[in-house]
Design a protein around this motif. Structure first.
Motif, mmCIF file in Angstrom:
data_model
loop_
_atom_site.group_PDB
_atom_site.id
_atom_site.type_symbol
_atom_site.label_atom_id
_atom_site.label_comp_id
_atom_site.label_asym_id
_atom_site.label_seq_id
_atom_site.Cartn_x
_atom_site.Cartn_y
_atom_site.Cartn_z
ATOM 1 N N ASP A 110 0.866 -1.201 0.160
ATOM 2 C CA ASP A 110 -0.240 0.136 0.035
ATOM 3 C C ASP A 110 0.946 1.153 -0.064
ATOM 4 O OD1 ASP A 110 0.862 0.122 2.405
ATOM 5 O OD2 ASP A 110 -1.125 -0.146 3.267
ATOM 6 N N GLY A 111 2.180 1.127 -0.219
ATOM 7 C CA GLY A 111 3.168 2.186 -0.327
ATOM 8 C C GLY A 111 3.372 2.752 -1.661
ATOM 9 N N CYS A 112 3.375 1.976 -2.528
ATOM 10 C CA CYS A 112 3.345 2.273 -3.957
ATOM 11 C C CYS A 112 2.089 1.699 -4.872
ATOM 12 C CB CYS A 112 4.737 1.720 -4.409
ATOM 13 S SG CYS A 112 4.849 -0.077 -4.594
ATOM 14 N N ILE A 204 10.535 7.017 -8.410
ATOM 15 C CA ILE A 204 10.028 6.943 -7.122
ATOM 16 C C ILE A 204 10.480 5.674 -6.712
ATOM 17 C CG2 ILE A 204 8.097 6.658 -5.618
ATOM 18 C CD1 ILE A 204 6.562 8.248 -7.778
ATOM 19 N N VAL A 205 11.065 5.443 -5.458
ATOM 20 C CA VAL A 205 11.591 4.433 -4.841
ATOM 21 C C VAL A 205 10.724 4.137 -3.635
ATOM 22 C CG1 VAL A 205 13.347 2.818 -3.722
ATOM 23 C CG2 VAL A 205 14.040 4.412 -5.751
ATOM 24 N N CYS A 206 9.951 3.084 -3.565
ATOM 25 C CA CYS A 206 8.713 2.855 -2.341
ATOM 26 C C CYS A 206 9.584 2.748 -1.102
ATOM 27 C CB CYS A 206 8.080 1.725 -2.726
ATOM 28 S SG CYS A 206 6.814 1.476 -1.561
ATOM 29 N N LYS A 207 9.209 3.277 -0.083
ATOM 30 C CA LYS A 207 9.954 3.340 1.549
ATOM 31 C C LYS A 207 9.551 2.014 1.885
ATOM 32 C CE LYS A 207 10.933 8.085 2.468
ATOM 33 N NZ LYS A 207 9.815 8.838 1.655
ATOM 34 N N TYR A 214 8.316 4.794 -12.221
ATOM 35 C CA TYR A 214 8.530 6.163 -12.922
ATOM 36 C C TYR A 214 7.329 7.004 -12.951
ATOM 37 C CZ TYR A 214 12.535 3.327 -13.821
ATOM 38 O OH TYR A 214 13.765 2.470 -13.815
ATOM 39 N N ILE A 215 7.642 8.455 -12.964
ATOM 40 C CA ILE A 215 6.677 9.377 -13.453
ATOM 41 C C ILE A 215 7.309 10.006 -14.647
ATOM 42 C CG2 ILE A 215 5.200 11.365 -12.939
ATOM 43 C CD1 ILE A 215 5.596 10.640 -9.888
ATOM 44 N N THR A 216 6.449 9.665 -15.784
ATOM 45 C CA THR A 216 6.986 10.506 -17.251
ATOM 46 C C THR A 216 6.439 11.756 -17.290
ATOM 47 O OG1 THR A 216 5.105 9.390 -18.120
ATOM 48 C CG2 THR A 216 7.015 7.930 -18.160
ATOM 49 N N THR A 217 7.407 12.426 -18.416
ATOM 50 C CA THR A 217 6.950 13.485 -18.756
ATOM 51 C C THR A 217 6.118 13.956 -19.724
ATOM 52 O OG1 THR A 217 8.788 13.507 -20.441
ATOM 53 C CG2 THR A 217 9.542 14.200 -18.306
ATOM 54 N N GLY A 218 6.014 12.696 -20.595
ATOM 55 C CA GLY A 218 4.984 12.885 -21.793
ATOM 56 C C GLY A 218 6.078 12.715 -23.242
ATOM 57 N N GLY A 243 3.719 5.704 -12.609
ATOM 58 C CA GLY A 243 2.600 6.428 -12.027
ATOM 59 C C GLY A 243 2.841 6.874 -10.784
ATOM 60 N N PRO A 244 2.121 7.962 -10.385
ATOM 61 C CA PRO A 244 2.339 8.571 -8.929
ATOM 62 C C PRO A 244 1.463 7.982 -7.904
ATOM 63 C CG PRO A 244 0.848 9.724 -10.085
ATOM 64 C CD PRO A 244 1.126 8.852 -11.074
ATOM 65 N N GLY A 245 1.803 7.992 -6.733
ATOM 66 C CA GLY A 245 1.028 7.545 -5.551
ATOM 67 C C GLY A 245 0.643 6.140 -5.643
#
Ligand SMILES: [Zn+2]
Length: 279
Positions: A110-112, A204-207, A214-218, A243-245
């Motif tokens: 549930d972290g990532c 993002i590395v999940c804690k 990854y969050i991409t720029t487009g 993806g974020p969150g």
């Protein structure tokens, strides 16, 4: 390919310098009665840093779309595919990831948001009014596609490999919904995404679990060519997730052959394709 920035701001709420900056670079200002102004601007290398500075000083940002030429689509060996029609929510909505209906969540983090494994059909309240559309994704589920019966038949008759179809169930019943089918992508690529500062906004590395996404720029995505070398399928998912969150989605990637089949049958109206760069 070119990069197009989409900038949105409240009308009458911007410095003249900012608006002049956009005008001087031939930005297109969308005409509308709305209080929000939408502006499209094609990026140029020589002033991209300046653009980011003015966006920052205006406390705003842009969304980037990569605009490919028809030749780039024709030449692409592999392309990402994404339905633009979004419909409904997975049922039952409450704790849909962990309520045990569709997913095996024993490895869920549930972290990532990663680690879910589909074990059974999705459930929906109803079938969409497809109209002229044939592909959709359901809200909250970024990397699964659903198709109409007509699209399923064309894909099956086209001998597209690497997928199967799964029924969708009407929520609170055991009835199979008609005219909607999930595309089950059977394979996952070897690792091979090549993140760069151009394509990736942040890693993002999940804690909690250490999973990287990854969050991409487009801007266009680059993969190692060799991971596609011996594939005998027309559709596959990326090993890497994005993806974020708690969004944790793979890229769905299709062959030129699959792309051509959808174009030929005009099934590409409600999907977005993006050619991959292979190196
Ligand atoms: Zn995690």
């Amino acid at each position: 390919m070119r990069y197009r920035h989409r900038i949105v701001y409240a009308k009458g709420n911007r410095s003249k310098e900012f608006v002049d900056f956009l005008k001087e670079r031939n930005a297109v200002f969308e005409k509308s009665e709305s209080t929000l102004q939408v502006v499209y601007l094609f990026e140029e290398e020589e002033w991209i840093d300046q653009l980011y500075k003015v966006l920052q000083s205006e406390h705003t940002s842009s969304m980037i779309d990569t605009i490919f030429t028809p030749e780039e689509f024709e030449k692409a060996e592999w392309l990402t595919i994404r339905p633009t029609f979004r419909f409904e929510y997975p049922q039952p909505e409450t704790y849909y990831k962990t309520n045990g209906v569709t997913y095996d969540s024993s490895n869920y983090c549930d972290g990532c948001g990663c680690g879910l494994k589909q074990k059974d059909s999705f459930r929906l309240k109803k079938v969409p009014s497809w109209g002229k559309r044939h592909f959709l994704s359901i809200n909250w589920v970024e990397d699964e596609m659903f198709v109409s019966s007509a699209a399923m038949k064309i894909i099956s008759d086209g001998n597209i490999t690497g997928l199967k179809f799964l029924d969708v169930i009407k929520n609170k019943t055991d009835l199979v919904l008609e005219n909607i089918h999930q595309v089950i992508v059977q394979g996952i690529l070897e690792p091979g995404f090549l993140p760069s500062s151009k394509s990736v906004k942040s890693t993002i590395v999940c804690k909690k679990c250490g999973h990287e996404k990854y969050i991409t720029t487009g801007r266009e995505l680059t993969f190692r060519r060799e991971i596609f070398a011996n594939l005998e399928c027309d559709i596959i998912k990326s090993h890497e997730t994005f993806g974020p969150g708690v969004i944790c989605a793979s890229q769905i990637i299709v062959s030129q052959r699959f792309y051509q089949l959808l174009v030929k049958h005009k099934l590409n109206k409600d999907v977005e394709f993006e050619p991959l760069t292979l190196v």
